[in-house]
Motif scaffolding. Structure first.
Motif, PDB file in Angstrom:
ATOM      1  N   SER A   1      28.579  35.416  38.681  1.00  0.00           N
ATOM      2  CA  SER A   1      28.114  35.783  40.010  1.00  0.00           C
ATOM      3  C   SER A   1      26.727  35.195  40.280  1.00  0.00           C
ATOM      4  O   SER A   1      26.455  34.664  41.359  1.00  0.00           O
TER       5      SER A   1
ATOM      6  N   LYS B   1      36.956  32.333  39.001  1.00  0.00           N
ATOM      7  CA  LYS B   1      38.106  32.906  38.295  1.00  0.00           C
ATOM      8  C   LYS B   1      38.419  32.111  37.028  1.00  0.00           C
ATOM      9  O   LYS B   1      38.768  32.689  35.987  1.00  0.00           O
TER      10      LYS B   1
ATOM     11  N   GLU C   1      38.566  41.370  38.689  1.00  0.00           N
ATOM     12  CA  GLU C   1      39.249  42.649  38.783  1.00  0.00           C
ATOM     13  C   GLU C   1      38.236  43.766  38.534  1.00  0.00           C
ATOM     14  O   GLU C   1      37.212  43.541  37.874  1.00  0.00           O
ATOM     15  N   PRO C   2      38.501  44.966  39.047  1.00  0.00           N
ATOM     16  CA  PRO C   2      37.528  46.057  38.879  1.00  0.00           C
ATOM     17  C   PRO C   2      37.077  46.286  37.444  1.00  0.00           C
ATOM     18  O   PRO C   2      35.913  46.546  37.199  1.00  0.00           O
ATOM     19  N   ASP C   3      37.999  46.124  36.494  1.00  0.00           N
ATOM     20  CA  ASP C   3      37.612  46.399  35.101  1.00  0.00           C
ATOM     21  C   ASP C   3      36.802  45.265  34.494  1.00  0.00           C
ATOM     22  O   ASP C   3      36.284  45.372  33.402  1.00  0.00           O
ATOM     23  N   SER C   4      36.692  44.113  35.233  1.00  0.00           N
ATOM     24  CA  SER C   4      35.883  42.995  34.747  1.00  0.00           C
ATOM     25  C   SER C   4      34.452  43.084  35.245  1.00  0.00           C
ATOM     26  O   SER C   4      33.581  42.388  34.783  1.00  0.00           O
ATOM     27  N   ALA C   5      34.259  43.901  36.243  1.00  0.00           N
ATOM     28  CA  ALA C   5      32.925  44.019  36.836  1.00  0.00           C
ATOM     29  C   ALA C   5      31.997  44.765  35.892  1.00  0.00           C
ATOM     30  O   ALA C   5      32.436  45.563  35.066  1.00  0.00           O
TER      31      ALA C   5
ATOM     32  N   GLU D   1      29.149  39.088  35.709  1.00  0.00           N
ATOM     33  CA  GLU D   1      27.809  39.155  36.299  1.00  0.00           C
ATOM     34  C   GLU D   1      27.090  37.809  36.174  1.00  0.00           C
ATOM     35  O   GLU D   1      26.407  37.369  37.108  1.00  0.00           O
TER      36      GLU D   1
ATOM     37  N   PRO E   1      29.635  37.413  45.122  1.00  0.00           N
ATOM     38  CA  PRO E   1      29.714  38.767  44.552  1.00  0.00           C
ATOM     39  C   PRO E   1      30.838  38.884  43.529  1.00  0.00           C
ATOM     40  O   PRO E   1      31.876  38.224  43.642  1.00  0.00           O
ATOM     41  N   VAL E   2      30.643  39.729  42.554  1.00  0.00           N
ATOM     42  CA  VAL E   2      31.617  39.924  41.485  1.00  0.00           C
ATOM     43  C   VAL E   2      32.973  40.354  42.040  1.00  0.00           C
ATOM     44  O   VAL E   2      34.026  39.872  41.608  1.00  0.00           O
ATOM     45  N   GLU E   3      32.961  41.247  43.052  1.00  0.00           N
ATOM     46  CA  GLU E   3      34.221  41.778  43.575  1.00  0.00           C
ATOM     47  C   GLU E   3      35.080  40.708  44.269  1.00  0.00           C
ATOM     48  O   GLU E   3      36.259  40.917  44.521  1.00  0.00           O
ATOM     49  N   ALA E   4      34.477  39.548  44.546  1.00  0.00           N
ATOM     50  CA  ALA E   4      35.239  38.484  45.212  1.00  0.00           C
ATOM     51  C   ALA E   4      36.172  37.757  44.259  1.00  0.00           C
ATOM     52  O   ALA E   4      37.145  37.137  44.697  1.00  0.00           O
TER      53      ALA E   4
END
Length: 289
Positions: free
Chosen positions: A267, A253, A279-283, A264, A273-276
């Motif tokens: 990660s 973070k 935020e969704p818009d950062s993936a 990415e 994993p990215v989702e850990a």
């Protein structure tokens, strides 16, 4: 050769430690408490009567060491589970504060209820339920030797739910000095010092000695202690792994906030994993067809 010698030394040291624990074990050890109370139901009945100030006319000691209500649910092993006439009692000897005794008492009471109420019986058929914890530490820190809980209305502080379920916590050091009943006080003094000062504690001391003369009990105790040690080590390793994972997420973070790396890339660098951590818009955006 060195590895074999090291293993032998380790096994020898483990055996020495377990032998020492067995030699020092008294009634305050929950394995010894379990063996004594199950082998001597009259002593168990007398203890419950002393602690709760009741008279048990007839009781049945449960022969089940564990209660499992569902393959996917957590089973419980009760130290002493006694059923009387329309009542049931679970007595637990607790040497250490695990910081979850309140939740444990709640779960035990629920499992006991489910195990007791058979199909087609009415809820009114549930017996009175008493879960008793005998503790060597005052977990509530309120200075009271005994803490008894039942469900009461929060709004008026006096209306009882009357579900006939009680949880009792007895703190041995406080009970040994603050209880007026001399027989009860003698029991808790015996737990702490292993010094008998009454007819009942004389009997208990003899029962403890009998239990410890059993080679089978000694073998079971050592197996039980080994398993506890293995479970502790497994839990410790799991805790370390969880802590390391949490630290990696916090670091990810921070890196993402600095803006020098994409989610990415972070990660890939940290192996999480990215989702850990993003935020969704950062993936990374999904690939276009």
């Amino acid at each position: 050769m060195k590895k074999n010698k090291s293993r032998k030394n380790s096994a020898s040291e483990e055996k020495r430690i377990l032998e020492k624990k067995w030699k020092r074990a008294t009634l305050s050890n929950n394995f010894i408490f379990y063996k004594v109370m199950r082998a001597h139901p009259d002593a168990c009945r007398r203890l419950i009567e002393m602690l709760l100030g009741v008279k048990i006319k007839r009781m049945k000691m449960s022969q089940e060491e564990t209660i499992a209500i569902d393959p996917d649910a957590k089973s419980i092993r009760l130290d002493v589970f006694v059923k009387g006439t329309g009542k049931m009692y679970d007595v637990e000897m607790q040497m250490a504060n695990t910081h979850e005794l309140a939740e444990r008492s709640r779960y035990y009471q629920g499992v006991m209820d489910v195990d007791t109420l058979k199909p087609k019986q009415k809820y009114k058929d549930l017996p009175d339920s008493h879960v008793i914890f005998i503790c060597l530490e005052d977990i509530f820190k309120n200075g009271l030797p005994v803490n008894t809980f039942e469900n009461i209305c929060i709004e008026d502080g006096k209306t009882k739910l009357r579900d006939r379920a009680w949880k009792h916590f007895f703190f041995a050091p406080l009970c040994a000095t603050m209880i007026d009943d001399e027989e009860v006080k003698a029991f808790f003094e015996f737990l702490i010092s292993n010094q008998a000062s009454s007819g009942y504690t004389d009997e208990l001391k003899a029962y403890v000695a009998d239990a410890k003369r059993s080679a089978e009990n000694k073998m079971q105790f050592m197996t039980w202690e080994r398993q506890r040690a293995y479970d502790y080590d497994d839990g410790k390793e799991a805790g370390i792994a969880i802590g390391a994972q949490q630290k990696a997420i916090e670091d990810a973070k921070k890196f993402l906030a600095d803006g020098k790396y994409t989610a990415e890339e972070i990660s890939g660098l940290l192996g999480i994993p990215v989702e850990a951590f993003a935020e969704p818009d950062s993936a990374p955006a999904p690939a276009q067809p």
